[in-house]
Motif scaffolding. Structure first.
Motif, PDB file in Angstrom:
ATOM      1  N   GLN A   1       0.826  -1.206   0.000  1.00 21.13           N
ATOM      2  CA  GLN A   1       0.000   0.000   0.000  1.00 21.13           C
ATOM      3  C   GLN A   1       0.864   1.262   0.000  1.00 21.13           C
ATOM      4  OE1 GLN A   1      -3.134   0.170   2.943  1.00 21.13           O
ATOM      5  NE2 GLN A   1      -3.476  -2.041   2.843  1.00 21.13           N
ATOM      6  N   VAL A   2       1.888   1.273   0.833  1.00 20.12           N
ATOM      7  CA  VAL A   2       2.774   2.435   0.890  1.00 20.12           C
ATOM      8  C   VAL A   2       3.533   2.588  -0.428  1.00 20.12           C
ATOM      9  CG1 VAL A   2       4.773   3.455   2.057  1.00 20.12           C
ATOM     10  CG2 VAL A   2       2.966   2.353   3.394  1.00 20.12           C
ATOM     11  N   GLY A   3       3.887   1.466  -1.051  1.00 19.70           N
ATOM     12  CA  GLY A   3       4.558   1.520  -2.340  1.00 19.70           C
ATOM     13  C   GLY A   3       3.687   2.147  -3.419  1.00 19.70           C
ATOM     14  N   VAL A   4       2.387   1.886  -3.372  1.00 22.26           N
ATOM     15  CA  VAL A   4       1.464   2.486  -4.340  1.00 22.26           C
ATOM     16  C   VAL A   4       1.357   3.992  -4.100  1.00 22.26           C
ATOM     17  CG1 VAL A   4      -0.955   2.605  -5.056  1.00 22.26           C
ATOM     18  CG2 VAL A   4       0.149   0.380  -4.747  1.00 22.26           C
ATOM     19  N   GLN A   5       1.283   4.389  -2.850  1.00 17.61           N
ATOM     20  CA  GLN A   5       1.142   5.804  -2.520  1.00 17.61           C
ATOM     21  C   GLN A   5       2.424   6.592  -2.767  1.00 17.61           C
ATOM     22  OE1 GLN A   5      -0.136   5.630   1.533  1.00 17.61           O
ATOM     23  NE2 GLN A   5      -2.232   5.003   1.024  1.00 17.61           N
ATOM     24  N   HIS A   6       3.561   5.896  -2.702  1.00 17.19           N
ATOM     25  CA  HIS A   6       4.863   6.537  -2.929  1.00 17.19           C
ATOM     26  C   HIS A   6       5.596   5.721  -3.994  1.00 17.19           C
ATOM     27  CE1 HIS A   6       4.403   9.024   0.735  1.00 17.19           C
ATOM     28  NE2 HIS A   6       3.819   7.945   1.235  1.00 17.19           N
ATOM     29  N   PRO A   7       5.380   6.030  -5.274  1.00 21.84           N
ATOM     30  CA  PRO A   7       5.914   5.202  -6.366  1.00 21.84           C
ATOM     31  C   PRO A   7       7.421   4.966  -6.310  1.00 21.84           C
ATOM     32  CG  PRO A   7       4.289   6.741  -7.204  1.00 21.84           C
ATOM     33  CD  PRO A   7       4.518   7.114  -5.777  1.00 21.84           C
ATOM     34  N   GLY A   8       8.179   5.878  -5.711  1.00 26.86           N
ATOM     35  CA  GLY A   8       9.622   5.664  -5.617  1.00 26.86           C
ATOM     36  C   GLY A   8      10.034   4.744  -4.494  1.00 26.86           C
ATOM     37  N   PHE A   9       9.071   4.342  -3.676  1.00 19.56           N
ATOM     38  CA  PHE A   9       9.361   3.493  -2.515  1.00 19.56           C
ATOM     39  C   PHE A   9       9.158   2.042  -2.942  1.00 19.56           C
ATOM     40  CE2 PHE A   9       8.406   1.722   1.761  1.00 19.56           C
ATOM     41  CZ  PHE A   9       9.509   2.192   2.440  1.00 19.56           C
ATOM     42  N   ARG A  10      10.232   1.376  -3.243  1.00 17.80           N
ATOM     43  CA  ARG A  10      10.206   0.020  -3.789  1.00 17.80           C
ATOM     44  C   ARG A  10       9.732  -0.972  -2.722  1.00 17.80           C
ATOM     45  NH1 ARG A  10      15.263  -3.505  -4.358  1.00 17.80           N
ATOM     46  NH2 ARG A  10      14.724  -5.126  -5.873  1.00 17.80           N
ATOM     47  N   PRO A  11       8.602  -1.644  -2.914  1.00 16.95           N
ATOM     48  CA  PRO A  11       8.061  -2.518  -1.862  1.00 16.95           C
ATOM     49  C   PRO A  11       8.696  -3.903  -1.866  1.00 16.95           C
ATOM     50  CG  PRO A  11       6.524  -2.435  -3.683  1.00 16.95           C
ATOM     51  CD  PRO A  11       7.674  -1.538  -4.053  1.00 16.95           C
ATOM     52  N   VAL A  12       9.878  -4.019  -1.268  1.00 16.79           N
ATOM     53  CA  VAL A  12      10.552  -5.310  -1.120  1.00 16.79           C
ATOM     54  C   VAL A  12      11.089  -5.421   0.299  1.00 16.79           C
ATOM     55  CG1 VAL A  12      11.183  -5.462  -3.560  1.00 16.79           C
ATOM     56  CG2 VAL A  12      12.793  -4.457  -1.925  1.00 16.79           C
ATOM     57  N   ALA A  13      11.356  -6.644   0.715  1.00 21.78           N
ATOM     58  CA  ALA A  13      11.896  -6.894   2.047  1.00 21.78           C
ATOM     59  C   ALA A  13      12.544  -8.275   2.047  1.00 21.78           C
ATOM     60  CB  ALA A  13      10.785  -6.825   3.099  1.00 21.78           C
ATOM     61  N   SER A  14      13.212  -8.598   3.154  1.00 20.40           N
ATOM     62  CA  SER A  14      13.845  -9.906   3.323  1.00 20.40           C
ATOM     63  C   SER A  14      13.182 -10.616   4.497  1.00 20.40           C
ATOM     64  CB  SER A  14      15.348  -9.751   3.584  1.00 20.40           C
ATOM     65  OG  SER A  14      15.990  -9.152   2.473  1.00 20.40           O
ATOM     66  N   PHE A  15      12.683 -11.838   4.233  1.00 17.82           N
ATOM     67  CA  PHE A  15      11.974 -12.621   5.246  1.00 17.82           C
ATOM     68  C   PHE A  15      12.842 -13.801   5.683  1.00 17.82           C
ATOM     69  CE2 PHE A  15       8.619 -10.184   3.415  1.00 17.82           C
ATOM     70  CZ  PHE A  15       7.722  -9.982   4.455  1.00 17.82           C
ATOM     71  N   TYR A  16      13.066 -13.903   6.992  1.00 17.46           N
ATOM     72  CA  TYR A  16      13.895 -14.973   7.549  1.00 17.46           C
ATOM     73  C   TYR A  16      12.997 -15.980   8.240  1.00 17.46           C
ATOM     74  CZ  TYR A  16      17.583 -12.120   5.943  1.00 17.46           C
ATOM     75  OH  TYR A  16      18.396 -11.420   5.101  1.00 17.46           O
ATOM     76  N   VAL A  17      12.954 -17.177   7.660  1.00 16.70           N
ATOM     77  CA  VAL A  17      11.945 -18.153   8.057  1.00 16.70           C
ATOM     78  C   VAL A  17      12.568 -19.409   8.646  1.00 16.70           C
ATOM     79  CG1 VAL A  17      10.342 -17.305   6.309  1.00 16.70           C
ATOM     80  CG2 VAL A  17      11.876 -19.205   5.742  1.00 16.70           C
ATOM     81  N   ASN A  18      11.760 -20.072   9.476  1.00 18.12           N
ATOM     82  CA  ASN A  18      12.081 -21.393  10.007  1.00 18.12           C
ATOM     83  C   ASN A  18      11.232 -22.412   9.253  1.00 18.12           C
ATOM     84  OD1 ASN A  18      11.666 -19.403  12.777  1.00 18.12           O
ATOM     85  ND2 ASN A  18      13.700 -20.209  12.326  1.00 18.12           N
ATOM     86  N   ALA A  19      11.137 -23.635   9.767  1.00 14.30           N
ATOM     87  CA  ALA A  19      10.264 -24.633   9.145  1.00 14.30           C
ATOM     88  C   ALA A  19       8.806 -24.154   9.240  1.00 14.30           C
ATOM     89  CB  ALA A  19      10.423 -25.972   9.863  1.00 14.30           C
ATOM     90  N   ASN A  20       8.023 -24.466   8.229  1.00 13.53           N
ATOM     91  CA  ASN A  20       6.596 -24.113   8.193  1.00 13.53           C
ATOM     92  C   ASN A  20       6.339 -22.615   8.404  1.00 13.53           C
ATOM     93  OD1 ASN A  20       5.814 -26.900   7.931  1.00 13.53           O
ATOM     94  ND2 ASN A  20       6.269 -27.104  10.126  1.00 13.53           N
TER      95      ASN A  20
END
Length: 346
Positions: free
Chosen positions: A153-172
């Motif tokens: 949503q914030v990426g849509v409102q601010h086109p220069g704000f690239r909506p990506v992130a890094s997710f660190y996951v365990n099992a399941n």
């Protein structure tokens, strides 16, 4: 003040000569996507034009990069690690307003940060794979109110704000709902999926064999869900490094090997630039998302974003050219030797 090697001094001399003569011409082209940046870059802009542009935007690609750390996004935060949707959104809005552009941990750690001139990279990291971070609804879209939904949503409102992130996951991850589909969606939409060990183990209390098994099993669980995917980074559970810290970055167990571009700590401050001699890929600090009050608020994101806003020359500012490293010669930060061929001091 850093010492300018003879080779770099020659480049600067040539740049000034071209600036005086006016014979430099810019190679005008669209910057390549992050994945297309070559391992051994070539110059894309003449020294004269580059000198003017880097100085105009006060480029400093030896500046600090904030890696922000999140856990749960819940209506009623129950610990210092929780954020409400309103708090999370407000922080994203602040980052957008202050010209930060999200990049993944892999992109930051390897220096493959293709962002516009004058902008600053920020890495948004999420630990534990909590369902409040992400999930897919019946239509295959991010569940409303999750961290990913709010980020988009914030990426849509601010086109220069690239909506990506890094997710660190365990099992399941994300409660195990949807099988591999959530991870597939993240990969398809430019997000990074990183390892947080298989069972969220405290690696400081584990022997070498268990350390490698926990990391290798966590890595393999991601690859099973995402065939062909290379897991590029590890976030240490509890920020606890193994007694042999090298095993956090590379090792093997039961025929499964792993090797990461970076290992993330819990941390308490911004990371040095990946081009700085001070950057240690085995110990990348992160900043806990937090307001300016409460437990250890001096280590939180509000405090550090205030600090970087008050001292803008301290933060990483892009020159807009992916294959060049621009910085003011007045900086006290030392450029890592392996990047001298891409350096442009002004």
């Amino acid at each position: 003040m850093i010492v300018v090697p003879p080779r770099r001094a020659a480049v600067l001399t040539a740049a000034l000569a071209l600036a005086v003569s006016g014979c430099g011409q810019a190679d005008v082209r669209t910057p390549p996507p992050m994945s297309a940046v070559p391992a051994v870059p070539a110059a894309t802009t003449s020294p004269a034009i580059a000198f003017a542009d880097a100085k105009t935007v006060r480029a400093n690609e030896l500046g600090d990069v904030p890696f922000l750390m999140y856990h749960r996004i819940v209506a009623e935060p129950g610990s210092v690690y929780d954020r409400s949707p309103a708090q999370f959104r407000a922080e994203l809005e602040r980052l957008a307003a202050e010209d930060y552009v999200p990049v993944t941990a892999k992109e930051a750690a390897t220096g493959r940060m293709d962002i516009p001139a004058g902008k600053h990279p920020v890495v948004l990291t999420f630990d534990d794979g909590d369902p409040s971070q992400f999930g897919l609804d019946a239509a295959g879209k991010p569940i409303a109110g999750t961290a990913v939904d709010l980020l988009l949503q914030v990426g849509v409102q601010h086109p220069g704000f690239r909506p990506v992130a890094s997710f660190y996951v365990n099992a399941n991850p994300f409660g195990g709902q949807g099988g591999s589909e959530p991870l597939e969606w993240l990969r398809a939409n430019g997000f990074e999926v990183g390892n947080h060990t298989y069972s969220h183990a405290n690696l400081a209390e584990a022997g070498d064999d268990l350390v490698q098994r926990e990391i290798a099993d966590g890595d393999q669980a991601i690859v099973r869900a995402l065939p062909g995917y290379r897991v590029s980074s590890l976030a240490l559970p509890f920020g606890a490094a193994p007694s042999n810290p090298d095993l956090a970055r590379t090792g093997a167990s039961s025929g499964i090997s792993y090797e990461y571009d970076c290992v993330l700590l819990v941390g308490a401050g911004p990371s040095p630039s990946p081009y700085s001699a001070a950057f240690d890929p085995l110990n990348v600090p992160r900043i806990r998302s937090q307001d300016a009050t409460g437990e250890d608020a001096r280590y939180g994101s509000t405090t550090w974003l205030d600090e970087l806003a008050a001292h803008p020359d301290r933060r990483y500012t892009s020159d807009g050219v992916p294959d060049r490293i621009s910085y003011p010669l007045s900086t006290s930060v030392v450029l890592a030797e392996e990047f001298e061929g891409r350096a442009f001091g002004y």
